[in-house]
Design an enzyme around this catalytic site. Structure first.
Site, short mmCIF file in Angstrom:
data_model
loop_
_atom_site.label_atom_id
_atom_site.label_comp_id
_atom_site.label_asym_id
_atom_site.label_seq_id
_atom_site.Cartn_x
_atom_site.Cartn_y
_atom_site.Cartn_z
N ASP A 176 -4.63 3.81 -3.61
CA ASP A 176 -4.96 2.83 -4.66
C ASP A 176 -6.44 2.47 -4.59
OD1 ASP A 176 -2.22 2.84 -5.09
OD2 ASP A 176 -1.90 1.17 -3.72
N ASN A 223 1.97 8.73 -7.46
CA ASN A 223 2.48 7.74 -6.51
C ASN A 223 3.99 7.85 -6.27
OD1 ASN A 223 1.52 5.61 -4.90
ND2 ASN A 223 0.36 4.81 -6.64
O1 KDG Z 1 3.99 -0.54 -5.13
C1 KDG Z 1 4.72 -0.04 -4.30
O2 KDG Z 1 5.71 0.65 -4.61
C2 KDG Z 1 4.50 -0.24 -2.86
O3 KDG Z 1 5.06 0.46 -2.09
C3 KDG Z 1 3.53 -1.30 -2.41
C4 KDG Z 1 2.29 -0.86 -1.73
O4 KDG Z 1 1.29 -1.83 -1.91
C5 KDG Z 1 1.89 0.51 -2.15
O5 KDG Z 1 2.68 1.38 -1.40
C6 KDG Z 1 0.52 0.93 -1.90
O6 KDG Z 1 0.32 2.10 -2.68
#
Ligand code: KDG
Length: 318
Positions: free
Chosen positions: A260, A167
């Site tokens: 997610d 991520n």
């Molecule tokens: O959790 C983070 O860093 C986000 O950017 C919030 C978002 O809900 C997320 O990008 C989704 O993966």
């Protein structure tokens, strides 16, 4: 219902633009909750699994909204604490008819960024069978990075299955070099790593799924699932490799949160003892469903909705 999934991260207030255009020109926003780990937790809970979320909130309206949303979604909030000083992070998200929306974070120095090893040490790890980590919590601060390493150490000792989704959030890291080095080190300690093929370019020097999987297996991860966008996903375990075709949807509304949803699909299936092939297929289905909703987590399906989607949607060639 077996033992549960444990997550650590930063849930945030989310303001979603109701009109297209630069964020500073938008007149109306709707209020929701964001956060990669929060999205995974919501997806897991909707599929009837136990899930607990370790985080810190500010004593403010966003914090209160998040706690009530966690409870409303059936996520165990006994590991949530409040900071007296720091505020809850929040973010703005734009509306687009094509491509990825503009996002802007207000999260530096947030309550969640003060999470530390001592917060992890109070957890009873025997309550859980799985831990899911992302590359976001380790990027928040030096103390959250240490907390994540401690969670891996204690989770490992307790025999838990550890999954990791890199991520990437380059805006949260001091440099790309530090991001790559830290995330690959964390990935090397996981049982399952779930990067996207685009992330592979940055993290492993290749966007080819087979090469990305080989890179992480050589580093020490037992299994790897590479997300290949609408195409589907590739997986490699110590026993086998395979390609799973993605589901065809009519219109992509917003891709944020799809990864997610994918993780929630894969993990819920693995928690049910399903085979990797079936787990990746469920991941692809929930990832696709998520792309048809503007919110980061509102589309996450119940078991019945998931089954209905899988039965009524065709797959691509992959
Ligand atoms: O959790 C983070 O860093 C986000 O950017 C919030 C978002 O809900 C997320 O990008 C989704 O993966």
């Amino acid at each position: 219902m077996g033992k549960g999934l444990l997550l650590v991260g930063e849930p945030m207030g989310l303001l979603i633009a109701k009109q297209e255009g630069a964020l500073e020109t938008v007149k109306d926003y709707s209020l929701a909750v964001a956060g990669a780990e929060f999205n995974v937790a919501t997806g897991i809970s909707r599929l009837n699994h136990k899930v607990s979320y370790l985080t810190k909130l500010g004593d403010d309206p966003f914090g209160k909204l998040i706690e009530s949303t966690l409870r409303g979604n059936g996520i165990d909030s006994s590991l949530v604490s409040y900071s007296k000083k720091e505020r809850t992070g929040f973010m703005l998200k734009g509306k687009v008819s094509k491509g990825d929306p503009q996002i802007f974070y207000f999260r530096a120095g947030s309550a969640a960024s003060t999470l530390s090893e001592s917060d992890v040490e109070q957890i009873d790890f025997t309550r859980f069978s799985h831990i899911h980590l992302t590359g976001i919590a380790p990027a928040l601060s030096e103390t959250t990075l240490k907390a994540v390493y401690r969670m891996i150490e204690l989770g490992r000792k307790a025999g838990l299955f550890i999954s990791f989704d890199p991520n990437l959030r380059p805006q949260l890291w001091k440099s790309q070099e530090l991001m790559v080095k830290t995330l690959n080190n964390l990935a090397s300690k996981a049982d399952l790593v779930m990067p996207g093929d685009g992330e592979g370019d940055i993290l492993c020097g290749s966007s080819e799924p087979e090469k990305i999987a080989a890179f992480y297996q050589k580093l020490g991860a037992s299994s790897v699932i590479v997300k290949c966008g609408p195409q589907g996903a590739y997986y490699a375990t110590p026993e086998k490799t395979g390609k799973v075709a993605g589901f065809i949807i009519d219109k992509v509304v917003d891709t944020v949160g799809a990864g997610d949803g994918f993780a929630a699909g894969v993990l819920s299936a693995l928690m049910e003892g399903l085979d990797f092939d079936k787990a990746v297929e469920r991941g692809c289905a929930i990832g696709a469903i998520q792309c048809t909703f503007a919110g980061d987590n509102e589309g996450l399906p119940t078991k019945a909705q998931l089954e209905q989607f899988m039965a009524s949607h065709k797959r691509r060639d992959f």
